[in-house]
Design a protein around this motif. Structure first.
Motif, PDB file in Angstrom:
ATOM      1  N   ARG A 157       0.835  -1.203   0.000  1.00 31.69           N
ATOM      2  CA  ARG A 157       0.000   0.000   0.000  1.00 31.69           C
ATOM      3  C   ARG A 157       0.871   1.256   0.000  1.00 31.69           C
ATOM      4  O   ARG A 157       0.528   2.246  -0.626  1.00 31.69           O
ATOM      5  N   ASP A 160       2.040   1.941  -3.512  1.00 33.39           N
ATOM      6  CA  ASP A 160       0.948   1.842  -4.478  1.00 33.39           C
ATOM      7  C   ASP A 160       1.157   0.707  -5.484  1.00 33.39           C
ATOM      8  O   ASP A 160       0.811   0.825  -6.649  1.00 33.39           O
ATOM      9  N   SER A 161       1.747  -0.395  -5.039  1.00 36.97           N
ATOM     10  CA  SER A 161       1.954  -1.544  -5.925  1.00 36.97           C
ATOM     11  C   SER A 161       1.033  -2.704  -5.556  1.00 36.97           C
ATOM     12  O   SER A 161       1.301  -3.841  -5.919  1.00 36.97           O
TER      13      SER A 161
END
Length: 193
Positions: A157, A160-161
């Protein structure tokens, strides 16, 4: 096909050019067997095609063993339990249901399975045995405890992957999420946040 075994233990090494060729073709299993096999073939006057067939058979069997071991490791099974130790009569899952699930047809139809029941009834054992059977059938399996899945999501998180991490998981034909305990829901996701 079963692996080829030979009885000659004092075989001369492979010629350097043949060794290099087998290395470049990435044939480690056949290369390991080749010196003994060639000596045996020479002593028993095998046809050249028999030698080639034996080497290719060993390479194919070795690759299959390696791929199976890789799929097992990648699955992340908790204990390694299989149906060899499973007692179908001791389970509360009806025998016809167990047999139907063991065909693995539900996986190829992309159906979901939820197994629930009281603690200690063999849910995790049964699911792991199904997963092991799926691996042996050539399928990819991903095993998670719910808390491990929560850790994975939280870790991805921040950068952002998450989408890539979830996509990697979903490449498996069978994804097992072992809830372990009911309270894992709150713990795994930071107390419900």
């Amino acid at each position: 096909m079963s692996p080829v075994t030979t009885t000659n233990t004092g075989a001369p090494p492979l010629p350097a050019d043949l060794e290099a060729l087998m290395r470049s073709l990435k044939m480690p299993h056949a290369r390991a067997l080749a010196p003994d096999l060639i000596a045996t073939a020479r002593a028993q006057r095998w046809e050249p095609a028999e030698v080639i067939k034996a080497l290719f058979t060993e390479e194919a069997a070795g690759r299959a063993r390696s791929m199976l071991a890789s799929r097992r490791k990648a699955a992340g099974f908790p204990t390694g339990k299989t149906f060899d130790a499973w007692d179908p009569a001791a389970s509360s899952i009806p025998a016809p249901t167990q047999q139907a699930l063991r065909t693995l047809e539900w996986i190829t139809r992309r159906e979901n399975l939820v197994v629930c029941g009281p603690s200690g009834t063999g849910k995790t054992f049964f699911l792991e045995a199904l997963g092991q059977q799926a691996v042996e059938a050539g399928m990819r399996v991903a095993w998670f405890r719910l808390e491990d899945l929560g850790v994975l999501i939280r870790a991805h998180r921040t950068d952002d992957s998450v989408t890539r991490a979830v996509a990697r998981i979903l490449r498996a034909e069978l994804v097992v999420i072992d809830l372990c305990r009911a309270r894992d829901y709150a713990e795994a996701f930071g107390g419900g946040r």
